[in-house]
Structure formats: C-alpha cells, structure tokens
Scaffold this motif. Structure first.
Motif, mmCIF file in Angstrom:
data_model
loop_
_atom_site.group_PDB
_atom_site.id
_atom_site.type_symbol
_atom_site.label_atom_id
_atom_site.label_comp_id
_atom_site.label_asym_id
_atom_site.label_seq_id
_atom_site.Cartn_x
_atom_site.Cartn_y
_atom_site.Cartn_z
ATOM 1 N N LEU A 204 77.894 -53.324 -78.220
ATOM 2 C CA LEU A 204 79.067 -54.202 -78.067
ATOM 3 C C LEU A 204 78.917 -55.459 -78.912
ATOM 4 N N GLU A 205 77.726 -56.010 -78.956
ATOM 5 C CA GLU A 205 77.489 -57.201 -79.770
ATOM 6 C C GLU A 205 77.689 -56.888 -81.251
ATOM 7 N N LEU A 206 77.119 -55.780 -81.706
ATOM 8 C CA LEU A 206 77.261 -55.387 -83.107
ATOM 9 C C LEU A 206 78.722 -55.154 -83.468
ATOM 10 N N ASP B 94 75.014 -52.958 -74.423
ATOM 11 C CA ASP B 94 75.229 -54.367 -74.763
ATOM 12 C C ASP B 94 74.950 -54.639 -76.243
ATOM 13 N N ASP B 95 73.889 -54.006 -76.787
ATOM 14 C CA ASP B 95 73.554 -54.187 -78.204
ATOM 15 C C ASP B 95 74.688 -53.682 -79.085
ATOM 16 N N ASN C 144 66.346 -52.663 -80.132
ATOM 17 C CA ASN C 144 65.393 -53.666 -79.670
ATOM 18 C C ASN C 144 64.003 -53.016 -79.673
ATOM 19 N N SER D 279 81.443 -56.230 -81.969
ATOM 20 C CA SER D 279 82.260 -57.446 -81.915
ATOM 21 C C SER D 279 82.031 -58.313 -83.154
ATOM 22 N N GLU D 280 80.792 -58.359 -83.644
ATOM 23 C CA GLU D 280 80.516 -59.108 -84.873
ATOM 24 C C GLU D 280 81.246 -58.489 -86.064
ATOM 25 N N GLU D 281 81.274 -57.176 -86.122
ATOM 26 C CA GLU D 281 81.969 -56.491 -87.214
ATOM 27 C C GLU D 281 83.473 -56.725 -87.138
#
Length: 149
Positions: free
Chosen positions: A123-125, A120-121, A8, A127-129
């Motif tokens: 985890l988001e990345l 958090d960033d 970010n 989970s998308e993968e």
C-alpha cells in the motif's frame, strides 16, 4: 520491479520450540504483527511457518490457553506460502490475493529466507506511485498553461 527490492529484510524470527509468550514479546518489542518460524540448515534460515498477532488472540488468548507452554510450532500456519525475490510486484499482489494472505515471506532461489512483504508495504509503494502520477499530471498542466499564454 522485483519484490526482493521492496521487502523488509529485517525479519523477526523464532524457532518452533519458542513459546507463544516469546512470540508476543518479540512482536511488541519490534512493533510487528507477525513472527516467522524458521529452521536453520547449514547456516541458512528456511521459513517453515508464520504466527500472527491475530493467531495469538484468536487461538490462544480467546480460548484461555497457557501462553507460557504452547509453542509457536503448535499454532503456526503450516502451509506457508512464499514468493521468490525475483517475482514482480504485481504478480505478487495477485498471488497474495489468490492465497488470501496479508504477509508473505520472500525467499531466494534455494528457499532461503530473504525478507517479508506485508500488505502495508505494498500500500505504501502503490500510494507513492499514485502520488508521482498525480504530480506528473499537475506539472504537465502547469507547463502547458505557461507555454500557451
């Protein structure tokens, strides 16, 4: 993938002299859990500390200290760990685990602030993968079913 691509870049910053109350107001205004403390040198921002919402609660509020007079420089984490923007994601995850940090300032080759990376960033990345992998498996099964009828 280098962390400079996913961090970010909109970092909430303060100088050492800012009060804890200033930090809390910024965290609320921007809906973040931390502020980076920076020093400005020759127009560049160098991270020197971090203050988290947990620091505010545990160090200030729980002890009844005056939020209007204590500065972020008084309570910031002094031994700030950073990672260069060219560092890979998985190497960064291992580094964060080893240092037991949830937020990590990202710097360029000269130590100038580039952004911040939070757990958090990541985890988001990730989970998308994982979702992309799951879709690939489902697509492959559907394709095989169609071809072998």
């Amino acid at each position: 993938m280098p962390v400079g691509e996913i961090c970010n870049r909109d970092v909430i910053i303060l100088q050492r002299e800012a009060t804890i109350l200033d930090a809390a107001k910024l965290m609320r205004e921007h809906h973040v859990g931390d502020v980076l403390v920076v020093e400005e040198r020759d127009g560049a921002r160098f991270p020197v500390g971090i203050v988290t919402d947990r620091d505010l609660v545990v160090e200030i509020m729980a002890t009844g200290l005056d939020q209007a007079v204590i500065t972020v420089g008084d309570i910031m984490v002094q031994e700030l760990v950073t990672v260069k923007e060219s560092t890979g994601v998985f190497e960064t995850i291992q580094y964060m685990r080893g240092k037991a940090v949830r937020r990590l300032p990202i710097v360029d080759e000269n130590g100038v602030l580039v952004g911040i990376l939070a757990l958090d960033d990541l985890l988001e990345l990730l989970s998308e993968e994982l979702l992309a992998i799951a879709k690939l498996i489902r697509y492959q099964r559907q394709k095989e079913t169609t071809l072998r009828r």
